[in-house]
Design an enzyme around this catalytic site. Structure first.
Site, short mmCIF file in Angstrom:
data_model
loop_
_atom_site.label_atom_id
_atom_site.label_comp_id
_atom_site.label_asym_id
_atom_site.label_seq_id
_atom_site.Cartn_x
_atom_site.Cartn_y
_atom_site.Cartn_z
N LYS A 8 0.86 -1.19 0.00
CA LYS A 8 0.00 0.00 0.00
C LYS A 8 0.90 1.24 0.00
O LYS A 8 2.08 1.18 0.33
CB LYS A 8 -0.93 0.02 1.22
CG LYS A 8 -0.26 -0.02 2.59
CD LYS A 8 0.21 1.34 3.08
CE LYS A 8 0.88 1.25 4.44
NZ LYS A 8 1.67 2.48 4.77
N PRO A 92 9.55 -4.35 -0.93
CA PRO A 92 10.73 -3.93 -0.16
C PRO A 92 10.43 -3.81 1.33
O PRO A 92 9.35 -3.38 1.74
CB PRO A 92 11.07 -2.57 -0.77
CG PRO A 92 10.50 -2.62 -2.14
CD PRO A 92 9.25 -3.43 -2.03
N GLY A 99 4.46 -4.06 3.75
CA GLY A 99 4.62 -5.43 3.27
C GLY A 99 4.46 -6.48 4.35
O GLY A 99 3.78 -7.49 4.14
N ASP A 134 -1.75 -1.22 11.13
CA ASP A 134 -2.29 -1.16 9.77
C ASP A 134 -2.63 -2.53 9.19
O ASP A 134 -3.09 -2.62 8.05
CB ASP A 134 -1.33 -0.43 8.84
CG ASP A 134 0.03 -1.12 8.73
OD1 ASP A 134 0.28 -2.06 9.50
OD2 ASP A 134 0.84 -0.71 7.87
#
Length: 269
Positions: A8, A92, A99, A134
């Protein structure tokens, strides 16, 4: 069973206040992007589950990986068969792209299906929230206005369909704690939620990431990447989250920089 956790970006990020618990209240928009890891779970071959990670190297004990934490969280309440887990990392690490959180959330969804738990979206979100602020975003995986510590979500009617997304990750790691150094919380004049409803062309001088001031001061190279994107014709460019990746939105396809890890993606939906 295999799933593909996506990253995101943060569209704007305001640090609005410091909380009594030491954390900060923020406001931002989380927007899913088409950059993926691959996460697979199959019945354990040896009768004892294993975790195998490949692709981008992640430091630390594999037992501390959020994928394993997600599995162990469900094991507290459900009987989960022994499984072998394979995680191919392409998103990454330490880039402000979520991630690790995405991997954890998708692991919850994967186990719910593999073990036939049939957990609802609300139930999955409650588990995900225990793994990170998140994480729950990636359960429904739609654009949201995020408040609190980044854990309170309101869906927003926003589409970047047709735009190209250039994403650059320099070889710089910025810790969240480091990014908060010298941050002065303040309520913005206009909320991120209001600004993102205006044309993307208006975002350049209005949609701000508060972390850029301190991060760019310490790591000028990150700021130069943002400037380079505007020179290349970006309609809007910003650091994502607390860094260190920088993204730019383009109306036309552009050439990538050869100096850093770079991606050119297109929003098809």
């Amino acid at each position: 069973m295999i799933l593909f956790p996506n990253a995101k970006i943060n569209l704007g990020l305001n640090v609005v206040s410091k909380r009594p618990d030491g954390y900060h209240n923020i406001e931002t928009v989380f927007y899913p992007i088409p950059l993926y890891d691959a996460l697979e779970a199959v019945p354990a071959k040896s009768g004892v589950g294993n975790f195998v990670q490949s692709g981008t190297e992640i430091e630390g004990d594999p037992k501390d990986n959020l994928v394993m934490k997600a599995l162990n969280l469900l094991k507290k309440n459900y009987s989960i068969p022994e499984i072998d887990i394979y995680l191919l990392k392409k998103i990454p690490f330490g880039a402000g792209l979520g991630g690790g959180s995405a991997d954890a959330a998708f692991m919850l969804k994967l186990i719910s299906g593999l073990a036939q738990l049939n957990l609802s979206g609300d139930e999955l979100e409650k588990y995900a929230a225990k793994l990170g602020a998140d994480c729950a975003f990636f359960i429904r995986n739609v654009p949201v206005f995020a408040e609190g510590i980044g854990n309170l979500f309101t869906p927003v009617p926003l589409s970047l369909k047709g735009y190209y997304l250039m994403l650059i990750k320099p070889d710089i790691y910025v810790s969240t704690q480091e990014a908060y150094t010298n941050i002065m919380p303040a309520m913005p004049e206009r909320s991120v939620k209001e600004i993102i409803q205006t044309p993307v062309e208006n975002w350049k001088d209005q949609l701000i990431n508060d972390f850029e001031t301190t991060v760019f001061h310490k790591y000028p190279e990150i700021g130069k990447i943002k400037e380079w994107m505007y020179d290349k014709g970006a309609v809007y460019a910003s650091m994502s989250g607390s860094g260190s990746s920088v993204f730019g939105l383009f109306r036309e396809e552009v050439e990538l920089s050869g100096e850093h890890t770079s991606y050119l993606l297109k929003f098809d939906s």
